[in-house]
Design a protein around this motif. Structure first.
Motif, short mmCIF file in Angstrom:
data_model
loop_
_atom_site.label_atom_id
_atom_site.label_comp_id
_atom_site.label_asym_id
_atom_site.label_seq_id
_atom_site.Cartn_x
_atom_site.Cartn_y
_atom_site.Cartn_z
N ILE A 126 0.85 -1.20 0.00
CA ILE A 126 0.00 0.00 0.00
C ILE A 126 0.88 1.25 0.00
CG2 ILE A 126 -1.68 1.35 1.34
CD1 ILE A 126 -2.91 -1.30 2.25
N SER A 127 1.95 1.22 0.80
CA SER A 127 2.89 2.36 0.83
C SER A 127 3.54 2.55 -0.53
CB SER A 127 3.97 2.12 1.90
OG SER A 127 3.40 2.01 3.19
N LYS A 184 8.89 19.57 -5.94
CA LYS A 184 10.14 19.08 -6.53
C LYS A 184 11.16 18.65 -5.47
CE LYS A 184 9.88 21.65 -10.89
NZ LYS A 184 10.53 22.66 -11.77
N SER A 185 11.11 19.27 -4.30
CA SER A 185 12.05 18.91 -3.24
C SER A 185 11.75 17.54 -2.64
CB SER A 185 12.01 19.97 -2.13
OG SER A 185 10.73 20.02 -1.52
N VAL A 186 10.51 17.06 -2.86
CA VAL A 186 10.09 15.76 -2.30
C VAL A 186 10.40 14.62 -3.27
CG1 VAL A 186 8.09 14.44 -1.47
CG2 VAL A 186 8.32 16.86 -0.88
N ARG A 187 10.46 14.92 -4.56
CA ARG A 187 10.65 13.88 -5.58
C ARG A 187 11.87 12.99 -5.33
NH1 ARG A 187 7.68 13.30 -9.97
NH2 ARG A 187 6.08 14.86 -10.38
N PRO A 188 13.05 13.56 -5.00
CA PRO A 188 14.21 12.68 -4.75
C PRO A 188 13.97 11.69 -3.60
CG PRO A 188 14.93 14.95 -5.04
CD PRO A 188 13.44 14.99 -4.95
N ALA A 189 13.25 12.15 -2.56
CA ALA A 189 12.96 11.27 -1.42
C ALA A 189 12.01 10.14 -1.83
CB ALA A 189 12.36 12.07 -0.27
N VAL A 190 11.00 10.48 -2.65
CA VAL A 190 10.06 9.47 -3.14
C VAL A 190 10.79 8.45 -4.01
CG1 VAL A 190 8.04 9.08 -4.63
CG2 VAL A 190 8.05 11.00 -3.02
N CYS A 199 13.33 3.03 -4.77
CA CYS A 199 14.53 2.22 -5.04
C CYS A 199 14.82 1.27 -3.88
CB CYS A 199 15.74 3.13 -5.29
SG CYS A 199 15.68 4.03 -6.85
N ILE A 200 14.65 1.77 -2.65
CA ILE A 200 14.88 0.93 -1.47
C ILE A 200 13.91 -0.24 -1.46
CG2 ILE A 200 14.71 0.86 1.06
CD1 ILE A 200 15.79 3.71 1.10
N VAL A 201 12.65 0.02 -1.85
CA VAL A 201 11.64 -1.05 -1.90
C VAL A 201 12.09 -2.15 -2.87
CG1 VAL A 201 9.31 -1.62 -2.70
CG2 VAL A 201 9.68 0.35 -1.20
N CYS A 202 12.58 -1.73 -4.04
CA CYS A 202 12.99 -2.71 -5.06
C CYS A 202 14.22 -3.50 -4.63
CB CYS A 202 13.25 -2.00 -6.38
SG CYS A 202 11.77 -1.35 -7.18
N TYR A 203 15.14 -2.83 -3.94
CA TYR A 203 16.39 -3.50 -3.56
C TYR A 203 16.36 -4.05 -2.13
CZ TYR A 203 18.33 -1.65 -7.88
OH TYR A 203 18.56 -1.39 -9.21
N LYS A 256 12.18 -5.97 9.53
CA LYS A 256 11.29 -5.71 8.38
C LYS A 256 10.09 -4.86 8.80
CE LYS A 256 12.07 -9.78 5.43
NZ LYS A 256 11.42 -11.00 4.89
N ALA A 257 9.52 -5.21 9.97
CA ALA A 257 8.35 -4.48 10.46
C ALA A 257 8.69 -3.03 10.76
CB ALA A 257 7.79 -5.17 11.71
N LEU A 258 9.83 -2.79 11.41
CA LEU A 258 10.25 -1.43 11.74
C LEU A 258 10.53 -0.62 10.48
CD1 LEU A 258 12.59 -2.09 14.81
CD2 LEU A 258 10.31 -1.05 14.83
N PHE A 259 11.20 -1.26 9.50
CA PHE A 259 11.49 -0.57 8.24
C PHE A 259 10.19 -0.20 7.53
CE2 PHE A 259 11.56 -1.22 3.63
CZ PHE A 259 12.38 -0.16 3.25
N THR A 260 9.25 -1.15 7.46
CA THR A 260 7.99 -0.91 6.77
C THR A 260 7.18 0.16 7.47
OG1 THR A 260 7.97 -3.22 6.04
CG2 THR A 260 5.91 -2.02 5.86
N LEU A 261 7.21 0.15 8.81
CA LEU A 261 6.50 1.17 9.58
C LEU A 261 7.07 2.56 9.31
CD1 LEU A 261 4.45 1.94 11.77
CD2 LEU A 261 6.21 1.48 13.49
N CYS A 262 8.39 2.67 9.33
CA CYS A 262 9.04 3.95 9.05
C CYS A 262 8.72 4.43 7.64
CB CYS A 262 10.54 3.84 9.24
SG CYS A 262 11.06 3.59 10.96
N MET A 263 8.80 3.50 6.68
CA MET A 263 8.50 3.84 5.30
C MET A 263 7.05 4.30 5.16
SD MET A 263 8.49 1.29 2.01
CE MET A 263 7.42 1.67 0.62
#
Length: 230
Positions: free
Chosen positions: A149-150, A165-171, A176-180, A203-210
């Motif tokens: 969902i995220s 535009k300042s948010v695009r690099p973060a998105v 990329c992190i999701v894919c890798y 995994k849970a902490l990473f997904t929660l932060c994301m």
């Protein structure tokens, strides 16, 4: 007893998907068949990815003492196909943006759950011996639900022309992190020998932060005075 264990695992894996469908308002919009379409898109995307992997990345012998980071990295690059699939299915779903990514994320996650978890749970959790790995598998499916969902929200944000535009690099970085993520997890396990529960917690902490960061980006866009709904 074995049927009771299977029932627990099944409920733990599937009920969150049903609850999100009921509580998010998707049921009021009669979005069931749209979720099915998103699930079919997931299956088609996975088939395309399998064909690419079989063609360009033939299976090699796996060594317990060596991790082919470059090979795994290249294989994970194919996961960008998931982002393409999510993008196309959202573009073909009429309605508000929040409905689009909820339908896509839920349909995507449910199709993954049915295609990768149902058979192992049905065969394994009904076995004569209790095994924690099926409980872990159920928890993992819930983590994947939040992640999908995220990811759908991130793809939707990326497709918006009014995104800051300042948010695009973060998105883009989060996508990329999701894919890798699979190769990152493999490196962590290989380097530190993490146990299954510890890995599940990470995994849970990473997904929660994301998820929290993604929601922050989404709220920032939707509350913008120049926002226009798609």
């Amino acid at each position: 007893m074995t049927l009771f264990h299977f029932g627990n695992c099944f409920a733990l894996a599937y009920l969150p998907h049903l609850l999100i469908y009921k509580c998010s308002g998707l049921s009021e919009y009669s979005a069931f068949w749209k979720c099915v379409q998103a699930g079919m898109a997931y299956l088609f995307t996975q088939l395309c990815k399998m064909l690419i992997l079989a063609t360009f990345f033939p299976a090699t012998e796996v060594s317990a003492t060596h991790l082919d980071i470059v090979g795994e990295f290249m294989k994970c690059t194919v996961d960008f196909g998931d982002l393409v699939g999510i993008y196309f299915i959202m573009n073909n779903i009429p309605g508000r943006g929040d409905m689009k990514f909820m339908i896509t994320g839920l349909g995507w996650a449910t199709a993954e759950l049915l295609s990768t978890r149902f058979l192992p749970l049905w065969v394994g959790a009904r076995g004569t011996e209790f095994d924690w790995k099926y409980i872990q598998m159920s928890f993992d499916s819930n983590i994947n639900l939040i992640q999908h969902i995220s990811t759908a929200i991130l793809v939707w944000l990326w497709s918006r022309s009014d995104l800051n535009k300042s948010v695009r690099p973060a998105v883009l970085t989060l996508l990329c992190i999701v894919c890798y993520k699979p190769v990152i997890v493999e490196v962590l396990v290989f380097a530190t020998g993490l146990g299954p529960w510890t890995l599940l917690l990470i995994k849970a902490l990473f997904t929660l932060c994301m998820g929290l960061v993604t929601i922050k980006f989404y709220i920032g866009l939707t509350q913008s005075p120049v926002n226009s709904h798609h």
